[in-house]
Design an enzyme around this catalytic site. Sequence first.
Site, short mmCIF file in Angstrom:
data_model
loop_
_atom_site.label_atom_id
_atom_site.label_comp_id
_atom_site.label_asym_id
_atom_site.label_seq_id
_atom_site.Cartn_x
_atom_site.Cartn_y
_atom_site.Cartn_z
N THR A 1 0.87 -1.18 0.00
CA THR A 1 0.00 0.00 0.00
C THR A 1 0.91 1.23 0.00
OG1 THR A 1 0.01 0.13 2.40
CG2 THR A 1 -1.74 -1.17 1.40
N TRP B 1 -19.94 15.10 11.53
CA TRP B 1 -18.93 14.86 10.51
C TRP B 1 -19.30 15.54 9.20
CZ3 TRP B 1 -17.34 8.97 10.85
CH2 TRP B 1 -16.70 8.75 12.09
N GLU C 1 -5.68 -4.02 -0.26
CA GLU C 1 -6.01 -5.11 0.67
C GLU C 1 -7.20 -5.95 0.21
OE1 GLU C 1 -5.26 -2.03 1.48
OE2 GLU C 1 -4.26 -1.87 3.42
P1 ADP Z 1 -3.24 3.41 -1.62
O1 ADP Z 1 -2.07 2.56 -1.60
O2 ADP Z 1 -3.24 4.57 -2.57
O3 ADP Z 1 -3.85 3.72 -0.29
P2 ADP Z 1 -5.42 1.77 -2.37
O4 ADP Z 1 -5.76 1.61 -3.80
O5 ADP Z 1 -5.30 0.57 -1.55
O6 ADP Z 1 -4.14 2.49 -2.46
O7 ADP Z 1 -6.41 2.80 -1.72
C1 ADP Z 1 -7.63 2.38 -1.23
C2 ADP Z 1 -8.45 3.54 -0.79
O8 ADP Z 1 -8.78 4.38 -1.89
C3 ADP Z 1 -9.78 3.15 -0.23
O9 ADP Z 1 -9.67 2.76 1.12
C4 ADP Z 1 -10.59 4.43 -0.40
O10 ADP Z 1 -10.33 5.36 0.63
C5 ADP Z 1 -10.04 4.99 -1.68
N1 ADP Z 1 -10.92 4.66 -2.78
C6 ADP Z 1 -10.82 3.65 -3.67
N2 ADP Z 1 -11.81 3.68 -4.57
C7 ADP Z 1 -12.59 4.74 -4.25
C8 ADP Z 1 -13.79 5.32 -4.79
N3 ADP Z 1 -14.37 4.84 -5.87
N4 ADP Z 1 -14.30 6.40 -4.16
C9 ADP Z 1 -13.72 6.92 -3.07
N5 ADP Z 1 -12.60 6.43 -2.52
C10 ADP Z 1 -12.04 5.36 -3.10
#
Ligand code: ADP
Length: 542
Positions: free
Chosen positions: A185, A444, A330
């Site tokens: 990540t 929030w 994940e």
């Molecule tokens: P990074 O390594 O950039 O954190 P990830 O791809 O694992 O990579 O990131 C996952 C996160 O990205 C999610 O937990 C969420 O917060 C955000 N995310 C993914 N897809 C969406 C979406 N369609 N809309 C809003 N947030 C998203």
Amino acid sequence: MQGLMQDWPLLISRIIEHGARCHGSSEIVTYTVEGEVHRYTFAECHMRSKKLAQALERFGIRHGDRVATLAWNTYRHVEAWYGISGMGAVTHTVNPKLFSEQIAYIINHAEDRLLFLDLSFVSMVEGLAERLENIEAFVIMTDPDHMPATSLTNVICYETLLEAEDGAYSWPVLDENAAAGLCYTSGTTGNPKGVLYSHRSNFLHTWSAAAADTLGATARDTIMPIVPMFHANAWGIPYLAFALGARLVLNGPNFDGQMIHQMIQDQAVTITAAVPTLWLGLLDHLRKSGLKVDSLKNVIIGGAAAPANMIEAFETEYDVQVCHAWGMTETSPIGTIGTLNGVTAQWSRDEQLKLKVKQGRPPLGVELKVIDDDGKELPKDGKTFGHLMVRGPWVARRYFRDEGGDMLDPQGWFDTGDVATLDPNGYMQITDRAKDVIKSGGEWISSIELENAAVEHPSVAEAAVIGLPHPKWDERPLLILVAADGATIDKPEILEFLAGKVAKWWLPDAIVMVDEIPHTATGKIRKTELREQFRDFELPTA
Ligand code: ADP
């Protein structure tokens, strides 16, 4: 009593074998790093990935060893993916857009033995090489004619490596729970953490992705996953293409709007997938040049929230269906996908456009719930938001080498770090990341919702919202804007515009203009950097 069906381990090698056997003439087209357009078939890709597996065995790579790739989406990267995992080693896709210290950290943490790299990254790796503790050789993914002069030692040319093998190779029958892939990540806070996929988890994820209501692809499609293979497995698309027999177009190092449009047109791409910032580039190019995307039928948008005006632009201006998807490294990554169901298919077009702003519903294999701070499950009413929890066979249970300790609660749920709602029709909507949500007077405020509302204004190109400390309300929102090309931003007008879209107490306390909003290596707004940049910004308190 046990069932009496065959034991057929769910292995990644079976995906490419199936692709080569049943769709051997399906094509992979690559816009290469060297510059030319390369074409060949699934059958040739399979043969070459077996040669790569032979070469790895000859090198002494054993089951479970980690082999890293630092590469764009190309046919060689696909061969390496399947070759490494197929022979029993672990394909570790490294994100080249990370800071170089993070790249060195990740490669050392994974104890990668070999590094496959594209020509684009040779000089970057030269700068890192001294810090890489376990890399025994660097395989440059090109042919002898394009081999660069380099200060790296133990350098191997990819094509020379393959040349030495005959491809007479049978994939080993592995335990389906064996590790197949590793992806870290991006670690916006703390060190990056490794997610270790198994053959089984990737195989099941592929089956799920292949369902009509997931990515909507068939053997008749041409899919271009612009999302990189180093970002959560390119959302599984290089597996999906072989599973279905769909033609695959790989964009190499090309990401700008003009090139994406050209690739879509020249290759008659029907399905493509990427993060919202990339689509901003394409839409901008299409509008400026008055172009269309004739072949395209489906755009998958995920990784960050897709704003309503982006969804609408694709659907109304360009007649392309948008599938908004949510997932994480994940979760392999598909967690939800915004396709219509029996109820929502009956809705009006306007209602459907609004629905598409939600991140969608989970396919079989993904369980979701939202809970409050005390762990109590919240109602699925589309309004009450809480911590989004997920579980399923392609969701991680521990990070590689136990980084960060236990990942799951006693019932096996993983806390995504996202705040979300679930509605009675089964759709999930992300309110925010838990650490980005603005806590104002005990309530929030969703930074995502404010951002999406702001980018609806024609003079706004991009928007970010962060919470800043406030003496009375704890935190209040600051709206950070990038103006659209040639536009000037009238702040009172923006506030008035927002007032029609969000609750009054959500309105930002201040608006600032910047030339550029920083993004993470996976295309998300880098809020940590913005919070740092505006740490001393004083919100008006009157
Ligand atoms: P990074 O390594 O950039 O954190 P990830 O791809 O694992 O990579 O990131 C996952 C996160 O990205 C999610 O937990 C969420 O917060 C955000 N995310 C993914 N897809 C969406 C979406 N369609 N809309 C809003 N947030 C998203």
